[in-house]
Design an enzyme around this catalytic site. Structure first.
Site, short mmCIF file in Angstrom:
data_model
loop_
_atom_site.label_atom_id
_atom_site.label_comp_id
_atom_site.label_asym_id
_atom_site.label_seq_id
_atom_site.Cartn_x
_atom_site.Cartn_y
_atom_site.Cartn_z
N LYS A 98 0.86 -1.19 0.00
CA LYS A 98 0.00 0.00 0.00
C LYS A 98 0.89 1.23 0.00
CE LYS A 98 -3.67 2.34 2.55
NZ LYS A 98 -4.66 2.22 3.64
N LYS A 156 -2.07 -1.50 -3.87
CA LYS A 156 -2.97 -0.35 -3.81
C LYS A 156 -2.20 0.95 -3.87
CE LYS A 156 -6.12 1.81 -0.57
NZ LYS A 156 -6.57 1.84 0.79
C1 PBG Z 1 -7.53 3.32 5.55
C2 PBG Z 1 -7.83 3.12 4.12
C3 PBG Z 1 -7.62 4.06 3.08
C4 PBG Z 1 -8.19 3.50 1.94
C5 PBG Z 1 -8.69 2.24 2.28
N1 PBG Z 1 -8.44 2.01 3.65
C6 PBG Z 1 -7.08 5.44 3.08
C7 PBG Z 1 -5.77 5.74 3.65
O1 PBG Z 1 -4.93 4.89 3.87
O2 PBG Z 1 -5.57 6.93 3.92
C8 PBG Z 1 -8.24 4.19 0.61
C9 PBG Z 1 -9.26 3.72 -0.34
C10 PBG Z 1 -9.54 4.65 -1.46
O3 PBG Z 1 -8.90 5.71 -1.64
O4 PBG Z 1 -10.46 4.31 -2.21
N2 PBG Z 1 -6.51 2.67 6.13
#
Ligand code: PBG
Length: 327
Positions: A197, A251
């Site tokens: 991520k 992601k």
């Molecule tokens: C939180 C989380 C995030 C997303 C999914 N779970 C945001 C972040 O890490 O700030 C993002 C999903 C999206 O942008 O569609 N941990």
């Protein structure tokens, strides 16, 4: 001159093109992310046209309809009342919180739908970080956060989550969560690790949607990956696999197709990719301006993610795509 090879021969008709098509989208590949809030009505998310913060009741209806369209799984994200947030994200573990309620009701109403719950504290913390802060308040405390996440994952499983998905990027959380689930007799609960991520600008609309955006934007760069790093992403995946992840995720998806491909070549685990909120918003914004054919760009973006090597795609387009595949 006589050409021996004529590539265009296989493109001459739709029938031929269909025969030689290498990648296809299928509703069964998709996971539908949904937002739930405490209100009775629904509320549109301005930066994500077509996406809503839903009441629990409407969320359950949407889950049933998505399942009937052939979508196997939904990921549920709660929008927590700001008055319930604090620095330690205490409300995450409160047994009657919105996420647990939504999981219980969705599981009772549509038991065959696979429910995925994020494991992270950002919906519940007033500073918007995925964990609790260190004593000096300057960073997220890894090990203190992992302890809380273990409790959260077990409670999510008890509420009805079939898959828990640590999205926090703390070190060692996958192994710790696996152990916590196992000692709580939840050996059947899967872990989908947000393994690679990245610290991405593409999460902006999501933070608006769940209300974790801060007046002064925060950086998650001490835990999420540097967008510049592919080898480091592979190390993250390897570690999560060793710690017991059942599936791994990359992601965002579209801007990281090279990472998806590399992960595909380095693991035998099922691979998910998350087409995040900013990717969705981009396509909609261009379509609204009349600059892109929104549906074609949508399908092409998802096909590219699958072609890169993803088995599973989380996308806010899931319902629309499943509907268009039916036609
Ligand atoms: C939180 C989380 C995030 C997303 C999914 N779970 C945001 C972040 O890490 O700030 C993002 C999903 C999206 O942008 O569609 N941990």
């Amino acid at each position: 001159m006589q050409l021996k090879t004529r590539m265009r021969r296989l493109r001459r008709s739709e029938g031929l093109r269909r025969m030689v098509r290498e990648t296809r989208l299928d509703a069964g590949d998709l996971v539908y992310p949904l937002f739930v809030h405490a209100g009775d009505g629904n509320e549109p998310v301005a930066s994500m046209p077509g996406v809503e913060r839903r009441s629990v009741k409407d969320l359950v209806r949407e889950c049933r309809e998505a399942f009937d369209l052939g979508i196997p799984a939904a990921a549920i994200f709660p929008v927590i009342d700001p008055a319930k947030k604090d620095a330690r994200g205490t409300h995450a573990l409160s047994s009657d919180n919105l996420l647990f309620r939504a999981l219980r009701e969705a599981k009772a109403a549509v038991p065959e739908l696979v429910l995925i719950a994020d494991v992270a504290l950002d919906p519940y913390t007033d500073h918007g970080h995925d964990g609790v802060l260190s004593k000096d308040g300057r960073d997220v405390d890894n090990d203190a956060t992992v302890e809380i996440l273990c409790d959260l994952a077990v409670r999510e499983a008890e509420a009805g989550a079939d898959i828990v998905a640590p999205s926090d990027m703390m070190d060692g959380r996958v192994g710790a969560i696996r152990a916590a689930l196992d000692t709580s007799n939840r050996t059947g609960t899967c872990i989908l690790a947000y393994a690679a991520k990245f610290a991405s600008a593409y999460y902006g609309p999501f933070r608006d949607a769940v209300g974790s955006a801060q007046a002064k934007p925060i950086s998650k760069a001490t835990y999420q990956l540097d967008p510049a790093n592919l080898r480091e992403a592979l190390r993250e995946v390897e570690l999560d696999e060793r710690e017991g992840a059942d599936m791994v995720m990359v992601k965002p998806a579209g801007p990281y197709l090279d990472v998806i491909r590399a992960v595909r070549e380095n693991t035998k685990l099922p691979l998910a990719a998350y087409q995040v909120s900013g990717e969705y918003a981009q396509i909609h914004a261009a379509a609204q301006a009349g600059w892109l054919d929104g549906e074609k760009a949508r399908d092409e973006s998802l096909l590219s993610i699958k072609r890169a090597g993803a088995d599973i795609i989380l996308t806010y387009f899931a319902r629309q795509v499943a509907e268009s595949l039916r036609r």
